[in-house]
Motif scaffolding. Structure first.
Motif, short mmCIF file in Angstrom:
data_model
loop_
_atom_site.label_atom_id
_atom_site.label_comp_id
_atom_site.label_asym_id
_atom_site.label_seq_id
_atom_site.Cartn_x
_atom_site.Cartn_y
_atom_site.Cartn_z
N UNK A 514 0.83 -1.20 0.00
CA UNK A 514 0.00 0.00 0.00
C UNK A 514 0.87 1.26 0.00
N UNK A 515 2.02 1.19 0.68
CA UNK A 515 2.95 2.33 0.64
C UNK A 515 3.40 2.58 -0.79
N UNK A 516 3.73 1.51 -1.49
CA UNK A 516 4.16 1.64 -2.88
C UNK A 516 3.04 2.21 -3.75
N UNK A 517 1.81 1.75 -3.50
CA UNK A 517 0.68 2.26 -4.28
C UNK A 517 0.46 3.74 -4.01
N UNK A 518 0.61 4.14 -2.74
CA UNK A 518 0.47 5.55 -2.40
C UNK A 518 1.57 6.38 -3.06
N UNK A 519 2.77 5.83 -3.07
CA UNK A 519 3.89 6.54 -3.68
C UNK A 519 3.66 6.73 -5.18
N UNK A 520 3.14 5.69 -5.83
CA UNK A 520 2.87 5.78 -7.26
C UNK A 520 1.80 6.83 -7.54
N UNK A 521 0.81 6.88 -6.66
CA UNK A 521 -0.26 7.87 -6.86
C UNK A 521 0.27 9.28 -6.68
N UNK A 522 1.07 9.48 -5.62
CA UNK A 522 1.58 10.82 -5.34
C UNK A 522 2.62 11.26 -6.37
N UNK A 523 3.26 10.29 -7.01
CA UNK A 523 4.30 10.64 -7.97
C UNK A 523 3.72 11.04 -9.32
N UNK A 524 2.40 10.92 -9.48
CA UNK A 524 1.78 11.37 -10.72
C UNK A 524 1.73 12.89 -10.73
N UNK A 525 2.55 13.53 -11.52
CA UNK A 525 2.53 15.00 -11.54
C UNK A 525 1.44 15.51 -12.47
N UNK A 526 1.18 16.79 -12.35
CA UNK A 526 0.25 17.42 -13.27
C UNK A 526 -0.94 18.05 -12.60
N UNK A 527 -0.99 19.38 -12.66
CA UNK A 527 -2.09 20.16 -12.11
C UNK A 527 -2.52 21.16 -13.18
#
Length: 716
Positions: A514-527
């Motif tokens: 789950x930590x890895x999944x959270x990291x992948x989500x947070x690493x998605x840039x773009x606003x």
């Protein structure tokens, strides 16, 4: 119509017994239980108000039943022919909750606030016809010209009871200073003799309690031994149902993964508090991906949606709300947990937020997850303090020479943000230096002095509160005891329920998947970077002939992250710290920018760069790197042409910023013209958005077909 209940001390024992019996009956109707009984302190407050016409201050913990005091007192007073009760409440969530409670006891309650303007006239008519028992008013209404001059005097003359909820806001020493509350001081002095007044709060230390009690006495400065003095009822602030804990985790990914596991393990619904609006969006989105039915809630949530979300949480239809402090004072529900992702800036504010849990249940878990960026967020909110004297004097001079002006008009003369300018004007209004009138504000010509001592005192108080909050995170002593001592609760003892007492065990174990999944989500840039659509009001005051809709707008652009984001937000916050030297774009942000480009795929054929005084190397490296990656040329710059205009000049409000940017920069092309070309407009960060707006306008005027902004960060 009676405006007082009974002269102090003249009621007979039989009359007091009858009043208590009636009060008990009203309480049972209010809570819907035949076995309900008033606490002795509750009866003491009700007796002071409805029997003896006194003024009372009740400082009691959240969930103690302060609203029962004023609702029961209202019913007693109304049965004797008194006028309606006026309750000043600070938040719409509190109003909606209290109206529902009042209706259960047959109390006809209505509210006047910013969201129901279409109902004000019929409400006023109902009040005049005696059809209203309770009127809830937001403190902002007290500063509305029509309400202040026409409605408020009539209410003050005819009301049967005045209630000031969350009364710590009256005090400069309170943790949640609101300038609109200062007008209550004037209202107290204008009440006819014999009108009882109740002030309530759950979050006041001894200093705030003393200050509020003194203000309740009004200009009469009642002697504490006098029969009609202010009654102060201060009880224990222990919350027997709460188990408090602090969980320190290294990374934001660990905090999110732990949070999802914790929320999923809780038996009921709760609140996850965040410090920023952006965080509520990001955290709620992540938790929903983990299968948890949560929703974001903030000051930006539409009023109708707020009401719907509050109702869903109360009914247990949601696992939780991910909220800012907009979901705060007075919200009443049976919640099994509260989690703070990020620490509030004071133990007092924290005590108030955790008080949302544990009502109607014997056991509720409260956890604080501190974050490294908490102090940066505290510093931002602290920067919104009362402006320096020269800015205030300038405002008064503008009003004196220009006459009545709107807040938007004043922005063209005074370099303050809209919210900060409004707050300052409200303070000056209460101080008598300005007056809010139809059409804006006007100077009164009354002498005014800058109370530097008071503003410094409040600032020092805030700094001590922040230090105390940091102390809470590391303290080995009982968590509840620590909070109670911060509120000067003389009876504070170890609770036996918190993590430091051994009554709560919080595991630091987090599933690495789950930590890895959270990291992948947070690493998605773009606003998304939304273009400005309208020019600021009254630019003509500054000799700038721009108004209405902006022609030559930029397209929707992109940024790697917001400064407040949990993921790449940490990287851009570090990059743009004043202590970080200028230099090339750090490799992690280069990689993030490439991913943004790949996801966005802007159709562009050249680049214009916004020059920067403070980050010249950074912006040049960003533009040149994008030129190499996209294989398109850098054809010019929105160049600095007036170095006397300092970086960030006018950034506090739109009108001032437009004027500053127009003086400071101009489009200069190095490679031919822009006719028919699609331009990538590159800058380091977006604060107000006006630099990109004015650059895009000049680029479009030079013949460009489209302008696509691309930046590393946006401020909010």
């Amino acid at each position: 119509m009676e405006t007082s209940a009974q002269a102090f001390g003249t009621a007979t024992p039989e009359q007091r017994a009858a009043a208590r019996a009636a009060a008990e009956g009203h309480l049972r109707a209010l809570v819907g239980r035949d076995d309900a009984r008033l606490r002795e302190d509750q009866w003491s407050a009700i007796e002071a108000l409805a029997v003896d016409s006194r003024r009372a201050l009740v400082v009691q913990r959240t969930g103690w039943g302060k609203s029962a005091v004023y609702f029961v007192a209202t019913l007693l007073l109304r049965s004797r022919g008194a006028g309606p009760t006026v309750i000043v409440s600070p938040l719409l969530a509190l109003m909606r909750n209290q109206i529902a409670s009042a209706e259960r006891a047959g109390i006809r309650a209505v509210t006047i606030n910013s969201t129901n303007a279409d109902q004000w006239e019929p409400i006023h008519a109902a009040i005049n016809n005696g059809e209203v028992d309770v009127l809830l008013v937001s403190p902002e209404r007290l500063n509305n010209p029509g309400f202040r001059d026409e409605v408020l005097p009539r209410l003050a003359a005819t009301c049967g009871l005045l209630v000031v909820d969350e009364a710590h806001c009256i005090s400069d020493w309170g943790h949640d200073f609101r300038p609109d509350y200062r007008r209550i001081r004037t209202l107290l002095d204008e009440l006819p003799a014999g009108i009882p007044v109740l002030a309530t709060t759950a979050t006041a230390n001894e200093r705030v309690t003393g200050d509020v009690a003194e203000q309740l006495s009004g200009s009469r400065h009642l002697d504490a031994s006098a029969p009609n003095s202010v009654l102060v009822l201060r009880g224990t602030l222990d919350r027997e149902s709460l188990r408090l804990g602090v969980m320190k985790l290294r990374s934001v990914e660990q905090r999110l993964a732990w949070l999802a596991d914790f929320v999923a393990s809780q038996p009921g619904s709760g609140i996850i508090y965040c410090l920023t609006v952006a965080a509520t969006q990001e955290v709620s989105s992540y938790l929903r991906e983990r299968g948890l039915d949560v929703r974001p809630y903030s000051g930006q949530t539409e009023a109708e949606d707020r009401s719907r979300l509050e109702g869903a949480l109360v009914a247990g239809e949601l696992k939780g709300l991910v909220a800012t402090s907009a979901l705060g004072m007075g919200f009443d529900a049976t919640l099994s947990y509260v989690v703070n992702l990020g620490a509030p800036s004071s133990p007092v504010a924290y005590y108030q937020q955790v008080g949302r849990a544990g009502r109607g249940t014997d056991d509720a878990t409260v956890v604080l997850l501190p974050q490294p960026e908490d102090r940066d967020i505290w510093a931002y909110f602290a920067s919104l303090a009362f402006p320096p004297e020269q800015v205030v004097r300038q405002t008064l001079e503008v009003l004196a020479t220009q006459g009545t002006m709107s807040t938007a008009g004043l922005e063209t003369y005074v370099d303050l943000s809209r919210n900060r300018l409004e707050t300052m004007l409200k303070v000056l209004d209460v101080d008598g230096a300005v007056k809010r009138v139809k059409g804006g504000w006007e100077a009164t010509g009354q002498p005014w002095s800058y109370d530097a001592e008071r503003y410094a005192r409040v600032t020092e108080s805030r700094q001590r509160e922040q230090a105390a909050m940091l102390g809470y995170l590391d303290s080995p002593v009982c968590r509840m005891r620590y909070l109670r001592e911060q509120l000067d609760d003389a009876g504070a003892v170890d609770c036996g329920r918190c993590d430091n007492c051994g009554g709560l065990l919080l595991s630091t174990q987090v599933n690495e998947q789950f930590v890895q999944a959270a990291q992948e989500r947070l690493s998605r840039p773009g606003v998304a970077v939304e273009p400005r659509k309208m020019w600021p009001t009254a630019l003509a005051n500054m000799g700038i002939e721009l108004k209405g809709k902006i022609s030559g707008q930029a397209e929707e652009g992109r940024a790697v992250a917001r400064m407040t984001d949990l993921g790449h937000g940490q990287q851009v916050r570090e990059l743009f710290r004043d202590t970080t030297p200028d230099g090339p774009v750090p490799l992690p942000l280069v990689q993030a920018m490439i991913q943004v480009i790949q996801d966005w795929r802007p159709q562009v054929d050249c680049i214009v760069v916004v020059e920067s005084t403070r980050r010249g190397l950074l912006t040049a490296d960003l533009a040149n790197g994008l030129s190499r990656y996209l294989r398109i040329p850098v054809v010019g710059a929105f160049a600095l042409v007036d170095p006397d205009v300092v970086p960030g000049a006018g950034a506090t409000n739109s009108a001032q910023r437009v004027a500053a940017v127009r003086r400071r920069a101009r489009l200069i092309l190095d490679d031919g013209d822009l006719e028919g070309r699609r331009v990538l407009l590159v800058d380091d960060q977006v604060n107000t958005g006006w630099t990109l707006t004015l650059a895009a306008q000049q680029i479009r005027e030079a013949g460009a077909e489209a302008v696509m902004p691309l930046v590393l960060a946006v401020q909010a």
